[in-house]
Enzyme design. Structure first.
Site, PDB file in Angstrom:
ATOM      1  NE  ARG A 173      -4.065  -1.441   2.605  1.00 57.31           N
ATOM      2  CZ  ARG A 173      -4.308  -2.273   3.614  1.00 57.31           C
ATOM      3  NH1 ARG A 173      -3.408  -2.381   4.581  1.00 57.31           N
ATOM      4  NH2 ARG A 173      -5.407  -2.974   3.668  1.00 57.31           N
ATOM      5  CG  ASP A 232       5.591  -9.792   3.604  1.00 58.46           C
ATOM      6  OD1 ASP A 232       6.481 -10.196   2.844  1.00 58.46           O
ATOM      7  OD2 ASP A 232       4.765 -10.554   4.141  1.00 58.46           O
ATOM      8  CG  HIS A 262       5.284  -8.817   7.565  1.00 58.08           C
ATOM      9  ND1 HIS A 262       4.619  -7.725   7.043  1.00 58.08           N
ATOM     10  CD2 HIS A 262       6.513  -8.336   7.933  1.00 58.08           C
ATOM     11  CE1 HIS A 262       5.401  -6.663   7.079  1.00 58.08           C
ATOM     12  NE2 HIS A 262       6.551  -7.001   7.630  1.00 58.08           N
ATOM     13  CG  ASP A 305      -0.130  -1.068   5.334  1.00 54.23           C
ATOM     14  OD1 ASP A 305      -1.178  -1.507   5.830  1.00 54.23           O
ATOM     15  OD2 ASP A 305       0.380  -1.553   4.298  1.00 54.23           O
ATOM     16  CG  ASP A 306      -5.134  -0.752   7.338  1.00 55.20           C
ATOM     17  OD1 ASP A 306      -4.446  -0.827   8.375  1.00 55.20           O
ATOM     18  OD2 ASP A 306      -6.023  -1.566   7.055  1.00 55.20           O
ATOM     19  CG  ASP A 346      -6.399 -11.329  13.824  1.00 52.47           C
ATOM     20  OD1 ASP A 346      -6.187 -12.449  13.325  1.00 52.47           O
ATOM     21  OD2 ASP A 346      -7.148 -10.487  13.285  1.00 52.47           O
ATOM     22  CB  SER A 364     -10.218  -9.146   5.502  1.00 49.43           C
ATOM     23  OG  SER A 364     -10.213  -7.727   5.483  1.00 49.43           O
TER      24      SER A 364
END
Length: 404
Positions: A160, A187, A229, A251-252, A330, A361
């Site tokens: 991204r 990654d 990662h 990163d989001d 998670d 996802s």
């Protein structure tokens, strides 16, 4: 005739005897009935007395609670007066509902001034008064606690280029490069994203995950890559760079203007309370209709692992790393085997917000839930808040937290 008269006399005597017996039986029945009524009345009277006794006890308890409330209100007034007299003493306002109780600021943690670096060359120097003043003037972020223990910020990146949005906010609100060094772990080998990260120069450290192999035949391969990662990046932060505390930001994610104040002030709780295993900036039920928008100081102990901007200690990583899962890390964190009845601290108003509509996802739940999560937009200086109520076993803090 004489015989008939004799029989008639006997019959009359028998009838008279029956009348006497009938009257006697009737007297017995009436007596039993009267006794039953008397016993019933006595039982009713006894129950009435018990009820009256219970009512008196409850009234006494109400009076006692009212008296205790009056004492608390009196203590509140006294503490408020003391606060006004002591101009050089900060106070903490715990606000929850109708009452406000002022508490003196807790003493600084004995580890507050300890600087923990990644090596002898990277150890930071504690901020002086002049440094703190300069930071307060030049930073656009919320005030930061005097605790200057190093906390590594790990940004998980892949493909991204919009990671720039996350990094811009982190750098905008970061009060100190020494206290909060930023490491971007990438990654995927995505050249455009790598170019964006490289533009930040020495403001961030850019590391690249070396194993870019796929998981052929596994339709959940993306989740396995993410888990791989995370394990590699956390290993770099804790085992190679030797950080003692790490905050993971993907990163989001946008971060709130008091994100660093929140993490720095709550960091000591990880050391003080072994039942706290993470500090999260995210409220998983943070939609507008589910929160109190005015309660931006309110924090909770949660048995759910929220993620999305969270901090852990090196000791926890040493516990988890040997059994880190191949995929779905998670969900694995939320299993009882890992959690072990420990809690995460999370806020009423999130200190992060995700803008990652597309990802591994495929945007699942984003349009229905995640994008509606409310992020705090009013800075809180958490170094001036009394956070002791979040510690297990703090009866006074718990009492105040429940009452207010």
């Amino acid at each position: 005739m004489l015989l008939i008269n004799k029989r008639s006399g006997r019959l009359n005597e028998a009838m008279a005897s029956l009348v006497v017996v009938k009257k006697f039986l009737l007297a017995i029945v009436l007596g039993v009935g009267i006794m039953a009524v008397i016993l019933l009345c006595n039982a009713v009277i006894s129950e009435t007395k018990k009820t009256e006794s219970l009512i008196r006890e409850k009234e006494q308890r109400v009076d006692k609670l009212t008296s205790e409330l009056a004492k608390l209100e009196a203590a509140n007034v006294a503490l408020a007066k003391l606060h006004m007299e002591m101009h050089d003493t900060q106070s903490v306002i715990v606000n929850r509902g109708k009452f406000k109780v002022k508490l003196p600021e807790p003493q600084e943690d004995s580890m507050a001034a300890e600087a923990v670096g990644v090596s002898s060359e990277r150890k930071q120097r504690p901020l002086t008064t002049d440094d703190a003043t300069t930071t307060a003037i030049t930073s656009t972020a919320a005030n930061v606690p005097t605790d200057v223990t190093t906390i590594g910020i790990l940004v998980i990146a892949c493909n991204r280029p919009s990671v720039q949005r996350s990094l811009d906010l982190l750098l905008k609100y970061r009060p100190s490069a020494q206290q909060f060094p930023i490491v971007v772990s990438q990654d995927c080998g995505h050249a455009e994203t790598a170019k964006v990260i490289s533009q930040y120069g020495d403001k961030v450290t850019h590391i690249k995950q070396p194993d870019l192999s796929d998981f052929p035949g596994n339709r959940f391969g993306g989740y396995y890559k993410v888990s791989r990662h995370f394990k590699w990046a956390l290993g770099q932060m804790f085992d190679v760079m030797n950080y003692s505390y790490v905050v993971i930001v993907e990163d989001d994610l946008d971060v709130a203007l008091d994100f660093f104040s929140y993490m720095a002030a709550l960091r000591p709780l990880l050391d003080k309370d072994p039942t706290i295993w993470c500090i999260s900036a995210w409220n998983d039920n943070g939609k507008k209709e589910l929160i109190d928008p005015s309660a931006n100081k309110l924090l909770y102990r949660s048995d759910f692992f929220p993620g999305l901007g969270w901090m852990l200690r090196k000791e926890l990583w040493q516990e988890l790393s040997p059994k880190w899962p191949a995929g779905f890390w998670d969900d694995w964190m939320r299993e009882p085997t890992q959690r072990k009845d420990r809690v995460c601290i999370r806020p009423e108003l999130s200190r992060t917000h995700t803008f990652g509509e597309q990802g591994v996802s495929q945007g699942q739940f984003y349009n229905q839930h995640l994008k509606f999560n409310v992020m705090n937009n009013e800075a809180v200086d958490f170094s001036k808040e009394d956070l002791s109520y979040l510690l297990k076993g703090d009866l006074l803090g718990l009492l105040l937290h429940c009452i207010l």
